[in-house]
Design an enzyme around this catalytic site. Structure first.
Site, PDB file in Angstrom:
ATOM      1  N   GLY A   1      -9.193   0.537   6.408  1.00 42.88           N
ATOM      2  CA  GLY A   1      -9.036  -0.785   7.024  1.00 42.88           C
ATOM      3  C   GLY A   1      -9.503  -0.832   8.471  1.00 42.88           C
TER       4      GLY A   1
ATOM      5  N   CYS B   1       7.897  -2.225   8.498  1.00 39.48           N
ATOM      6  CA  CYS B   1       9.309  -2.170   8.086  1.00 39.48           C
ATOM      7  C   CYS B   1      10.016  -1.111   8.933  1.00 39.48           C
ATOM      8  CB  CYS B   1       9.464  -1.949   6.595  1.00 39.48           C
ATOM      9  SG  CYS B   1       8.504  -0.602   5.942  1.00 39.48           S
TER      10      CYS B   1
END
Ligand SMILES: C[S@@+](CC[C@H](N)C(=O)[O-])C[C@H]1O[C@@H](n2cnc3c(N)ncnc32)[C@H](O)[C@@H]1O
Length: 384
Positions: A238, A310
């Site tokens: 990415g 998270c």
């Protein structure tokens, strides 16, 4: 606090400079064979006790006990599979659709309210999502999802806080969407459930994890939606996306690898606190900055990005956002603006506990009455 943020980013970049030291000049520490072997879950707890007691002060003991307790789930209704009977069945269990309750049954602002009207971008939630949770304090569990008459699963169980980054992204019909770190696919599925994606690129570096993502799509999304060049699954790095497809997408989700705090306290397998993964853990904020920068470069000027983790760590959350914004300004002269999500947070305060003092973005903190998260998310607009 601004000085703290800048210092945090500077420290992070300094630490990353280590990567440029030639291998032969690196000093490898040898562990004594007598050194006690701690489970990674215990190392994670020690690490969190040290850093989060400073970061959260008096709030840490209650966050800690919640993180160590069983988490709550949400049931994301599969719009492709069901009629209304799934929602009716979930209601019979005394669960409630927290998304629609928040959006359609919210308290009106008092007339003499002093708060400034929010910008439409921060107000808009991605549409058509239905996610059921049990009410505060109710720790019931959902039965496993079932296959409906069309052969598709009827709902997807996930941490309900994971839906907030998707809701915050505020998809509009016809959007081109990139999910940069997509596997195993809970948020990809939610993006598709909005019915807004003209096309969706779902990417994840790990091929084994993209296979899991593909299985989720096979089980939840009809073939015509998957086939019509509308959903593209890739396994690329990415960090290269800005070079591959710059200025392309209306909405980009950058849900980065992080210390996955809850997982790290409960599972030995694939635990980033294993000693062998120490370097990888230390390099996380740098990887996160690079991924967010790539996501911003892949966005069209005027488009929106949501960054999420998270983890509770400020170093992986707000410092990364500040670092990436600084990097885009310095290296590409691209201006990025953080959007104020105060109004968005107010919508969902009945369901989640939010940390009240984030400098940028919003953070859901685990709480025994509403044991979701942690989930940090920050929405940005690429201005130029
Ligand atoms: C937090 S998980 C994503 C969870 C996913 N968005 C979901 O909701 O199911 C982070 C993902 O980032 C992937 N990842 C790690 N490094 C990456 C990179 N350089 N490029 C793209 N993905 C990467 C990991 O394989 C992992 O699946």
């Amino acid at each position: 606090m601004a000085a703290l943020v800048v210092r945090g980013v500077r420290d992070m970049l300094k630490r990353a400079d280590f990567a440029t030291v030639p291998r032969r000049q690196r000093h490898k520490k040898k562990w004594a064979s007598t050194e006690p072997k701690f489970p990674a879950t215990r190392l994670a707890l020690q690490n969190f006790d040290m850093t989060y007691s400073v970061q959260f002060g008096d709030l840490w003991p209650s966050i800690r006990v919640s993180l160590l307790s069983e988490q709550k789930y949400g049931a994301l209704v599969n719009n492709f599979a069901s009629g209304d009977h799934v929602s009716a069945e979930l209601k019979q269990l005394k669960a409630r659709d927290f998304v629609n309750e928040a959006i359609f049954h919210r308290e009106p602002e008092p007339e003499n309210s002093q708060t400034v009207a929010p910008s439409p971008a921060s107000w808009a939630c991605s549409p058509n999502l239905r996610c059921f949770t049990f009410t505060r304090g109710d720790v019931s569990r959902f039965p496993p999802a079932r296959r409906g008459s069309l052969g598709l699963m009827d709902y997807y169980l996930m941490d309900a806080a994971s839906l907030l980054p998707v809701l915050a992204l505020g998809l509009q019909p016809g959007d081109t969407v990139l999910d940069l770190c997509a596997a195993p696919g809970g948020k990809t599925l939610a993006l598709l459930q909005t019915g807004c994606c003209r096309n969706l690129a779902a990417n994840d570096l790990s091929t084994s994890r993209t296979s899991r993502l593909q299985r989720v799509l096979d089980n939840y999304v009809p073939q015509d939606v998957r086939d019509k060049n509308r959903v593209r699954v890739t396994s690329w790095d990415g960090r290269k996306w800005g070079e591959l497809e710059g200025d392309t997408y209306d909405r980009v989700l950058v849900d980065v690898p992080c210390t996955t705090d809850r997982h790290s306290l409960h599972e030995e397998e694939n635990n980033i606190f294993q000693r062998s993964r120490k370097k990888e853990r230390q390099m996380l904020p740098m990887l996160q900055v690079q991924l967010l920068a790539a996501g911003l470069l892949a966005t069209k000027p005027g488009g929106h990005v949501v960054y999420s983790t998270c983890s509770l760590s400020h170093l992986q959350n707000e410092y990364v956002v500040q670092g990436a914004i600084e990097l885009l300004d310095n290296q590409y002269s691209i201006k990025v603006q953080v959007e104020d999500l105060t109004h968005f947070r107010k919508l969902f305060m009945n369901t989640f506990s939010f940390f009240p003092s984030c400098q940028v973005g919003e953070l859901v903190i685990p709480n025994l009455m509403a044991n979701f998260g942690p989930m940090y998310f920050c929405k940005m607009c690429r201005m130029t």
